[in-house]
Design a protein around this motif. Structure first.
Motif, PDB file in Angstrom:
ATOM      1  N   GLY A 242      30.493  32.966  34.980  1.00 33.60           N
ATOM      2  CA  GLY A 242      32.066  32.151  34.719  1.00 33.60           C
ATOM      3  C   GLY A 242      33.192  33.102  34.973  1.00 33.60           C
ATOM      4  O   GLY A 242      33.146  34.258  34.957  1.00 33.60           O
ATOM      5  N   LEU A 243      34.354  32.510  35.189  1.00 34.64           N
ATOM      6  CA  LEU A 243      35.602  32.975  35.295  1.00 34.64           C
ATOM      7  C   LEU A 243      36.463  32.039  34.469  1.00 34.64           C
ATOM      8  O   LEU A 243      36.535  31.182  34.764  1.00 34.64           O
ATOM      9  N   SER A 244      37.210  32.889  33.464  1.00 28.57           N
ATOM     10  CA  SER A 244      38.241  32.176  32.776  1.00 28.57           C
ATOM     11  C   SER A 244      39.519  32.663  32.372  1.00 28.57           C
ATOM     12  O   SER A 244      39.522  33.905  32.655  1.00 28.57           O
ATOM     13  N   GLY A 245      40.361  31.905  32.032  1.00 29.98           N
ATOM     14  CA  GLY A 245      41.682  32.476  31.830  1.00 29.98           C
ATOM     15  C   GLY A 245      42.708  31.385  31.493  1.00 29.98           C
ATOM     16  O   GLY A 245      42.129  30.307  31.006  1.00 29.98           O
ATOM     17  N   TYR A 246      44.062  31.600  31.716  1.00 25.21           N
ATOM     18  CA  TYR A 246      44.893  30.737  31.324  1.00 25.21           C
ATOM     19  C   TYR A 246      45.777  30.464  32.505  1.00 25.21           C
ATOM     20  O   TYR A 246      46.122  31.371  33.445  1.00 25.21           O
TER      21      TYR A 246
ATOM     22  N   ASP B 157      25.237  36.935  35.384  1.00 21.35           N
ATOM     23  CA  ASP B 157      25.212  36.308  33.757  1.00 21.35           C
ATOM     24  C   ASP B 157      26.112  36.634  33.122  1.00 21.35           C
ATOM     25  O   ASP B 157      26.078  36.626  31.695  1.00 21.35           O
ATOM     26  N   LYS B 158      27.526  37.000  33.408  1.00 21.66           N
ATOM     27  CA  LYS B 158      28.572  37.620  32.706  1.00 21.66           C
ATOM     28  C   LYS B 158      29.539  36.458  32.930  1.00 21.66           C
ATOM     29  O   LYS B 158      29.757  36.090  34.143  1.00 21.66           O
ATOM     30  N   ILE B 159      30.591  36.372  32.260  1.00 22.45           N
ATOM     31  CA  ILE B 159      31.569  35.678  32.063  1.00 22.45           C
ATOM     32  C   ILE B 159      32.848  36.645  32.057  1.00 22.45           C
ATOM     33  O   ILE B 159      32.756  37.723  31.277  1.00 22.45           O
ATOM     34  N   VAL B 160      33.879  36.788  32.809  1.00 23.26           N
ATOM     35  CA  VAL B 160      35.013  37.315  33.085  1.00 23.26           C
ATOM     36  C   VAL B 160      36.122  36.507  32.464  1.00 23.26           C
ATOM     37  O   VAL B 160      36.343  35.548  33.027  1.00 23.26           O
ATOM     38  N   HIS B 161      36.927  37.194  31.522  1.00 25.00           N
ATOM     39  CA  HIS B 161      37.921  36.274  30.886  1.00 25.00           C
ATOM     40  C   HIS B 161      38.995  37.236  30.972  1.00 25.00           C
ATOM     41  O   HIS B 161      39.187  38.466  30.404  1.00 25.00           O
ATOM     42  N   PHE B 162      40.385  36.435  31.526  1.00 22.65           N
ATOM     43  CA  PHE B 162      41.532  37.283  31.349  1.00 22.65           C
ATOM     44  C   PHE B 162      42.399  36.544  30.344  1.00 22.65           C
ATOM     45  O   PHE B 162      42.417  35.379  30.042  1.00 22.65           O
ATOM     46  N   ALA B 163      42.944  37.520  29.550  1.00 22.10           N
ATOM     47  CA  ALA B 163      44.107  37.120  28.573  1.00 22.10           C
ATOM     48  C   ALA B 163      45.181  36.241  29.234  1.00 22.10           C
ATOM     49  O   ALA B 163      45.460  36.502  30.572  1.00 22.10           O
ATOM     50  N   ASN B 164      46.010  36.061  28.416  1.00 22.29           N
ATOM     51  CA  ASN B 164      47.144  35.216  29.223  1.00 22.29           C
ATOM     52  C   ASN B 164      48.407  35.987  29.541  1.00 22.29           C
ATOM     53  O   ASN B 164      49.323  35.573  29.781  1.00 22.29           O
ATOM     54  N   THR B 165      47.939  37.409  29.512  1.00 23.92           N
ATOM     55  CA  THR B 165      49.175  38.342  30.082  1.00 23.92           C
ATOM     56  C   THR B 165      48.726  38.254  31.744  1.00 23.92           C
ATOM     57  O   THR B 165      49.748  38.788  32.274  1.00 23.92           O
ATOM     58  N   PHE B 166      48.005  37.576  32.335  1.00 25.71           N
ATOM     59  CA  PHE B 166      47.657  37.236  33.588  1.00 25.71           C
ATOM     60  C   PHE B 166      47.493  35.801  33.878  1.00 25.71           C
ATOM     61  O   PHE B 166      46.545  35.406  33.146  1.00 25.71           O
ATOM     62  N   ALA B 167      48.098  35.451  34.849  1.00 23.13           N
ATOM     63  CA  ALA B 167      48.072  33.806  34.947  1.00 23.13           C
ATOM     64  C   ALA B 167      46.911  33.775  35.988  1.00 23.13           C
ATOM     65  O   ALA B 167      46.890  34.106  37.099  1.00 23.13           O
ATOM     66  N   LEU B 168      45.923  32.851  35.649  1.00 22.31           N
ATOM     67  CA  LEU B 168      44.841  32.795  36.300  1.00 22.31           C
ATOM     68  C   LEU B 168      45.181  31.313  36.892  1.00 22.31           C
ATOM     69  O   LEU B 168      44.597  30.377  36.767  1.00 22.31           O
ATOM     70  N   ASP B 169      45.869  31.568  37.997  1.00 25.22           N
ATOM     71  CA  ASP B 169      46.160  30.517  38.728  1.00 25.22           C
ATOM     72  C   ASP B 169      45.773  30.295  40.190  1.00 25.22           C
ATOM     73  O   ASP B 169      46.402  30.549  41.289  1.00 25.22           O
TER      74      ASP B 169
ATOM     75  N   TYR C  58      25.014  47.435  28.027  1.00 28.18           N
ATOM     76  CA  TYR C  58      25.699  46.324  29.075  1.00 28.18           C
ATOM     77  C   TYR C  58      25.001  45.110  29.342  1.00 28.18           C
ATOM     78  O   TYR C  58      25.718  44.127  29.495  1.00 28.18           O
ATOM     79  N   LYS C  59      23.888  45.268  29.488  1.00 26.70           N
ATOM     80  CA  LYS C  59      22.951  43.996  29.814  1.00 26.70           C
ATOM     81  C   LYS C  59      23.152  42.994  28.732  1.00 26.70           C
ATOM     82  O   LYS C  59      22.882  41.563  28.915  1.00 26.70           O
ATOM     83  N   ALA C  60      23.386  43.293  27.366  1.00 27.42           N
ATOM     84  CA  ALA C  60      23.632  42.466  26.350  1.00 27.42           C
ATOM     85  C   ALA C  60      24.848  41.571  26.109  1.00 27.42           C
ATOM     86  O   ALA C  60      25.082  40.915  25.651  1.00 27.42           O
ATOM     87  N   TYR C  61      25.664  42.516  27.057  1.00 24.70           N
ATOM     88  CA  TYR C  61      27.220  41.895  26.963  1.00 24.70           C
ATOM     89  C   TYR C  61      27.059  40.476  27.791  1.00 24.70           C
ATOM     90  O   TYR C  61      26.902  40.545  28.881  1.00 24.70           O
ATOM     91  N   ASN C  62      27.897  39.526  27.205  1.00 23.05           N
ATOM     92  CA  ASN C  62      27.861  38.297  28.065  1.00 23.05           C
ATOM     93  C   ASN C  62      29.191  37.914  28.766  1.00 23.05           C
ATOM     94  O   ASN C  62      29.429  37.256  29.293  1.00 23.05           O
ATOM     95  N   LEU C  63      30.198  38.783  28.120  1.00 23.37           N
ATOM     96  CA  LEU C  63      31.671  38.596  28.581  1.00 23.37           C
ATOM     97  C   LEU C  63      32.291  39.887  28.840  1.00 23.37           C
ATOM     98  O   LEU C  63      32.169  40.964  27.928  1.00 23.37           O
ATOM     99  N   LEU C  64      33.229  39.983  29.811  1.00 20.14           N
ATOM    100  CA  LEU C  64      34.272  40.926  29.942  1.00 20.14           C
ATOM    101  C   LEU C  64      35.629  40.530  29.787  1.00 20.14           C
ATOM    102  O   LEU C  64      35.829  39.477  30.407  1.00 20.14           O
ATOM    103  N   TYR C  65      36.185  41.125  28.870  1.00 21.85           N
ATOM    104  CA  TYR C  65      37.709  40.606  28.574  1.00 21.85           C
ATOM    105  C   TYR C  65      38.544  41.569  29.238  1.00 21.85           C
ATOM    106  O   TYR C  65      38.446  42.700  28.977  1.00 21.85           O
ATOM    107  N   PHE C  66      39.422  40.912  30.070  1.00 16.94           N
ATOM    108  CA  PHE C  66      40.449  41.893  30.508  1.00 16.94           C
ATOM    109  C   PHE C  66      42.098  41.448  30.009  1.00 16.94           C
ATOM    110  O   PHE C  66      42.391  40.249  30.057  1.00 16.94           O
TER     111      PHE C  66
END
Length: 163
Positions: free
Chosen positions: A110-114, A81-93, A42-50
């Protein structure tokens, strides 16, 4: 549809991934617990993708909506130290204040998405983005490089990054 794409990411970009589907919030919490407590990598993961559906800053799990604040509280202090990223099935508005709340509560880098849902999954940009995440650990350099190389796609999908 997501699992074969993740397998391709592992083969082409050497990106380690853990895939987990869940039926309800309890399953979601259990999956998080296993990831955070039992996954030795887990510590080696730098991104979680939902890849979850949702609207109005709420994720949908089995026809029930959970606020972005509830999601942040599930991860309280666990995303250093993780980035949380959402696919565009969820609008990050979300506004800057809500994004900052999520980052402060979770400790995420960080927090990213579309900004809106699109009829085609965001995997084309996601794969490139994930590959860049392995190279750039500075959020500003990461996003600058992403936009320099994939500007049209970033704009078309309304890519967003909060840090």
């Amino acid at each position: 549809m997501v699992l074969p794409w993740l397998e391709q990411m592992a083969l082409h970009y050497n990106i380690t991934n853990v895939y987990q589907a869940f039926e309800d919030i309890e399953d979601f919490e259990t999956c998080l617990h296993i990831l955070l407590r039992e996954d030795k990598n887990y510590k080696a993961y730098n991104l979680l993708y939902f890849v979850v559906p949702g609207a109005n800053n709420q994720i949908e799990i089995n026809n029930y909506f959970y606020s972005f604040e509830e999601v942040a509280e599930l991860f309280e202090g666990k995303l250093q130290d993780k980035i949380v990223h959402f696919a565009n099935t969820f609008a990050l508005d979300i506004d800057e204040e809500d994004a900052q709340y999520f980052l402060d509560i979770t400790g995420a880098l960080g927090l990213s998405g579309y900004g809106f849902k699109a009829p085609v999954l965001s995997t084309a940009l996601d794969g490139f983005y994930f590959n860049l995440c392995q190279t750039y650990h500075d959020p500003v350099a990461l996003v600058e490089n992403l936009f320099e190389q994939k500007y049209t796609l970033c704009k078309a999908l309304d890519f967003r990054f909060y840090y």
